[in-house]
Enzyme design. Structure first.
Site, mmCIF file in Angstrom:
data_model
loop_
_atom_site.group_PDB
_atom_site.id
_atom_site.type_symbol
_atom_site.label_atom_id
_atom_site.label_comp_id
_atom_site.label_asym_id
_atom_site.label_seq_id
_atom_site.Cartn_x
_atom_site.Cartn_y
_atom_site.Cartn_z
ATOM 1 N N PHE A 181 0.814 -1.222 0.000
ATOM 2 C CA PHE A 181 0.000 0.000 0.000
ATOM 3 C C PHE A 181 0.843 1.267 0.000
ATOM 4 O O PHE A 181 0.370 2.336 0.370
ATOM 5 C CB PHE A 181 -0.944 -0.004 1.218
ATOM 6 N N ASN A 190 -7.621 1.190 -3.331
ATOM 7 C CA ASN A 190 -7.387 2.241 -4.327
ATOM 8 C C ASN A 190 -8.702 2.746 -4.912
ATOM 9 O O ASN A 190 -8.846 3.937 -5.189
ATOM 10 C CB ASN A 190 -6.447 1.734 -5.431
ATOM 11 N N LYS A 215 1.761 14.303 -8.554
ATOM 12 C CA LYS A 215 1.606 14.840 -7.199
ATOM 13 C C LYS A 215 2.965 15.364 -6.767
ATOM 14 O O LYS A 215 3.983 15.027 -7.386
ATOM 15 C CB LYS A 215 1.078 13.779 -6.232
ATOM 16 N N GLY A 273 -9.786 19.506 -6.740
ATOM 17 C CA GLY A 273 -8.907 20.197 -7.680
ATOM 18 C C GLY A 273 -8.984 19.527 -9.035
ATOM 19 O O GLY A 273 -10.078 19.152 -9.482
ATOM 20 N N PHE A 325 -7.727 12.769 1.760
ATOM 21 C CA PHE A 325 -8.225 12.440 0.419
ATOM 22 C C PHE A 325 -9.532 13.148 0.088
ATOM 23 O O PHE A 325 -10.335 12.666 -0.698
ATOM 24 C CB PHE A 325 -8.302 10.915 0.212
ATOM 25 N N LEU A 326 -9.733 14.303 0.721
ATOM 26 C CA LEU A 326 -10.856 15.168 0.342
ATOM 27 C C LEU A 326 -10.335 16.469 -0.258
ATOM 28 O O LEU A 326 -10.988 17.493 -0.179
ATOM 29 C CB LEU A 326 -11.737 15.470 1.557
ATOM 30 N N LYS A 336 -5.354 3.407 -13.338
ATOM 31 C CA LYS A 336 -5.318 2.088 -13.993
ATOM 32 C C LYS A 336 -5.948 1.019 -13.107
ATOM 33 O O LYS A 336 -6.566 0.077 -13.606
ATOM 34 C CB LYS A 336 -3.890 1.701 -14.384
ATOM 35 N N CYS A 376 -1.187 4.333 -10.478
ATOM 36 C CA CYS A 376 -1.969 3.348 -9.715
ATOM 37 C C CYS A 376 -3.470 3.595 -9.762
ATOM 38 O O CYS A 376 -4.210 2.792 -10.334
ATOM 39 C CB CYS A 376 -1.484 3.326 -8.271
ATOM 40 N N GLY A 404 -4.207 11.217 -10.549
ATOM 41 C CA GLY A 404 -3.468 10.624 -11.663
ATOM 42 C C GLY A 404 -2.491 9.616 -11.105
ATOM 43 O O GLY A 404 -2.704 9.077 -10.017
HETATM 44 C C1 UGA Z 1 -1.749 5.261 -4.321
HETATM 45 C C2 UGA Z 1 -2.299 4.836 -2.945
HETATM 46 O O1 UGA Z 1 -2.501 6.004 -2.142
HETATM 47 C C3 UGA Z 1 -1.331 3.886 -2.245
HETATM 48 O O2 UGA Z 1 -1.871 3.438 -1.021
HETATM 49 C C4 UGA Z 1 -1.090 2.686 -3.173
HETATM 50 O O3 UGA Z 1 -0.167 1.765 -2.600
HETATM 51 C C5 UGA Z 1 -0.531 3.176 -4.483
HETATM 52 O O4 UGA Z 1 -1.466 4.088 -5.091
HETATM 53 C C6 UGA Z 1 -0.326 1.975 -5.374
HETATM 54 O O5 UGA Z 1 -1.314 1.316 -5.741
HETATM 55 O O6 UGA Z 1 0.821 1.615 -5.636
HETATM 56 P P1 UGA Z 1 0.087 7.044 -5.117
HETATM 57 O O7 UGA Z 1 -0.330 6.694 -6.526
HETATM 58 O O8 UGA Z 1 1.535 7.124 -4.775
HETATM 59 O O9 UGA Z 1 -0.562 6.006 -4.074
HETATM 60 O O10 UGA Z 1 -0.522 8.494 -4.829
HETATM 61 P P2 UGA Z 1 -1.661 9.107 -3.914
HETATM 62 O O11 UGA Z 1 -1.037 9.840 -2.810
HETATM 63 O O12 UGA Z 1 -2.716 8.125 -3.616
HETATM 64 O O13 UGA Z 1 -2.265 10.191 -4.917
HETATM 65 C C7 UGA Z 1 -2.915 9.786 -6.126
HETATM 66 C C8 UGA Z 1 -3.472 10.969 -6.876
HETATM 67 O O14 UGA Z 1 -4.600 11.495 -6.193
HETATM 68 C C9 UGA Z 1 -2.518 12.159 -7.062
HETATM 69 O O15 UGA Z 1 -2.645 12.642 -8.382
HETATM 70 C C10 UGA Z 1 -3.001 13.176 -6.065
HETATM 71 O O16 UGA Z 1 -2.721 14.497 -6.447
HETATM 72 C C11 UGA Z 1 -4.494 12.909 -6.076
HETATM 73 N N1 UGA Z 1 -5.193 13.320 -4.846
HETATM 74 C C12 UGA Z 1 -4.870 12.758 -3.654
HETATM 75 C C13 UGA Z 1 -6.197 14.270 -4.916
HETATM 76 O O17 UGA Z 1 -6.528 14.794 -6.001
HETATM 77 N N2 UGA Z 1 -6.840 14.628 -3.748
HETATM 78 C C14 UGA Z 1 -6.530 14.078 -2.558
HETATM 79 O O18 UGA Z 1 -7.182 14.454 -1.553
HETATM 80 C C15 UGA Z 1 -5.517 13.124 -2.503
#
Ligand code: UGA
Length: 439
Positions: A149, A212, A327, A257, A253-254, A267, A264, A261
């Site tokens: 994770f 996810n 991000k 914007g 995660f709220l 897809k 993970c 992307g």
């Molecule tokens: C995500 C999951 O959070 C991990 O737990 C998981 O292990 C990983 O995928 C995976 O499957 O390998 P990650 O892709 O590194 O991790 O990034 P996140 O921090 O989840 O962010 C994903 C996207 O959501 C980013 O583009 C971020 O900008 C966006 N996001 C996140 C939002 O738009 N709003 C939020 O409140 C949080």
């Protein structure tokens, strides 16, 4: 213990180094020549804070080596399968080529009693198929499914201090025994009180995709609320704040914007839908189609705001885009909303100049048609609008007065609610964002 890690991409490189940090002797097997060469020298072919230091230290301590030859993994008691499962080109389903290839490669080198641990994100049902192949091969080898994770940017910490460990095991005593072997590998982590959830194979596979899918749904939920704020005059940032105080909902995660992307979330929700379809359970996940659609719509909304702002036509307008990574604290541009918005404006005729602190090289490779700048100032010079699309700390800290001196038009679009609108307006800028019509 002696461990092997098959596939040293993002997940595998971090996992190999972290297992060595726990005191195990680890061999990382990597087919890709360039990646293998880099890792062997302690270099990491992507940006992940703390990882190069950990790999170098573990190589020097003699606990970590890399190889291109899977035969070097023969001694290992436990083999971690960490290869990628990208989206199949032109389809939604996961591409299983690398997982199948890893098992093909492993079969001849497995010694009796070895444990194979699956960590890749796979369609539910994969583990059962692999367990069958191991049995058919006739060696006394067991499988454990142990999803990962970790978040990019926090990969080292997430691997050494995970919030839970999930282990899917096969039936009977043999399955339990294999789970015990993996508990031994993770003993130091488990001793700190990390929750352990032992399940069957399908549940373990589902935990990963469900997690996810839930995170993606949470983001699209707040982005749908942002759309409502835009039509009703509400403020989505206040809405997130107020919702987040409900402990049952939670604030994380709220952030609304331009949406999610990366390699993970997008897809994984698509592969999840595709798999449910194959299993005749597509109805259960129809809502994820909407989650995906809301997410992609936010990119169009951002392009629409900028276009309207610049008079409906952006031909010949100079637009500075700050951020290419999906991000902050990452150089990953896979399915990046920032890059996709930059590309869309370029296609409409804008002169797009992009800056990102870490993702410039990757962005340049993927989108050579865009303009690139090594600094914020170079990107912003003479710009008709500045778009902040990835919330890097250095963009949050920008001084609007200083930047105002070099742009052609003081217009800033904040795609991630990263800036303080009052501060920018006080410096003479027009400020626009999504989900906050009156911000
Ligand atoms: C995500 C999951 O959070 C991990 O737990 C998981 O292990 C990983 O995928 C995976 O499957 O390998 P990650 O892709 O590194 O991790 O990034 P996140 O921090 O989840 O962010 C994903 C996207 O959501 C980013 O583009 C971020 O900008 C966006 N996001 C996140 C939002 O738009 N709003 C939020 O409140 C949080």
């Amino acid at each position: 213990m002696k461990l092997s890690v098959i596939g040293c991409g993002y997940l595998g490189a971090v996992h190999a180094a972290a297992m060595a940090r726990l005191g195990h002797t680890v061999v990382g097997v990597e087919n890709d020549e360039r990646r293998y060469e880099a890792l062997s020298k302690g270099e990491v072919p992507f940006y992940e804070p703390g990882l190069p230091e950990m790999i170098t230290a573990e190589i020097e301590a003699g606990r970590l080596t890399f190889t291109r030859d899977i035969a070097d993994a023969t001694d290992a008691e436990v083999h971690f399968v960490c290869v990628g499962t990208p989206q199949t080109p032109g389809r939604h389903a996961a591409d299983m080529t690398y997982v199948n290839g890893a098992i093909d490669g492993l079969l001849p080198v497995l010694r009796p009693g070895a444990v194979v641990v699956g960590k890749s994100t796979v369609p539910v049902g994969t583990a059962a198929g692999i367990a069958e192949r191991l049995d058919e091969h006739g060696t006394d080898v067991s499988l454990v499914w142990n999803p990962e994770f970790l978040r990019e940017g926090f990969a080292v910490q997430d691997t050494l201090e995970p919030d839970r460990i999930v282990m899917g095991v096969g039936p009977g005593e043999r399955g339990q025994q294999a789970g015990k072997v993996l508990q031994e590998v993770y003993a130091d982590i488990l001793d700190t009180g990390t929750p352990l959830v032992v399940t069957d194979f399908p549940t373990a596979e589902l935990v990963k995709t469900a997690a996810n899918a839930f995170l993606a749904t949470k983001i699209s939920f707040i982005n749908a609320m942002a759309e409502l704020c835009e039509t009703t005059g509400g403020d989505v940032t206040k809405l997130s704040e107020a919702l987040g105080h409900d402990a049952r909902i939670g604030r994380r995660f709220l952030n609304s914007g331009i949406g999610f992307g990366g390699g993970c979330l997008p897809k994984d929700i698509r592969a999840f839908m595709a798999r449910a379809g194959e299993l005749g359970a597509d109805q259960a996940l129809t809502f994820l189609r909407e989650v995906d659609a809301i997410n992609l719509r936010r990119r169009d909304a951002a392009v629409g705001v900028v276009m309207a702002w610049l008079g409906g036509r952006v031909v010949g307008k100079r637009i500075a885009v700050l951020g290419a990574a999906f991000k902050p604290d990452s150089d990953d541009i896979r399915d990046s909303p920032a890059l996709s918005i930059a590309e869309a404006l370029h296609v409409r005729g804008a002169d797009v100049v992009l800056h990102d602190p870490k993702a410039l090289a990757n962005a340049r490779r993927k989108s050579p048609q865009l303009g690139y700048a090594d600094t914020v100032e170079q990107a912003a010079h003479g710009a008709d609008a500045v778009l902040v699309l990835t919330e890097w700390q250095q963009f949050r800290d920008l001084d609007p007065a200083v930047l105002g001196e070099i742009v052609a038009g003081k217009r800033v679009f904040d795609g991630r609610h990263a800036l303080d609108p009052d501060r920018w307006r006080a410096a003479g800028w027009e400020y626009k964002t999504l989900g906050r019509p009156h911000a």
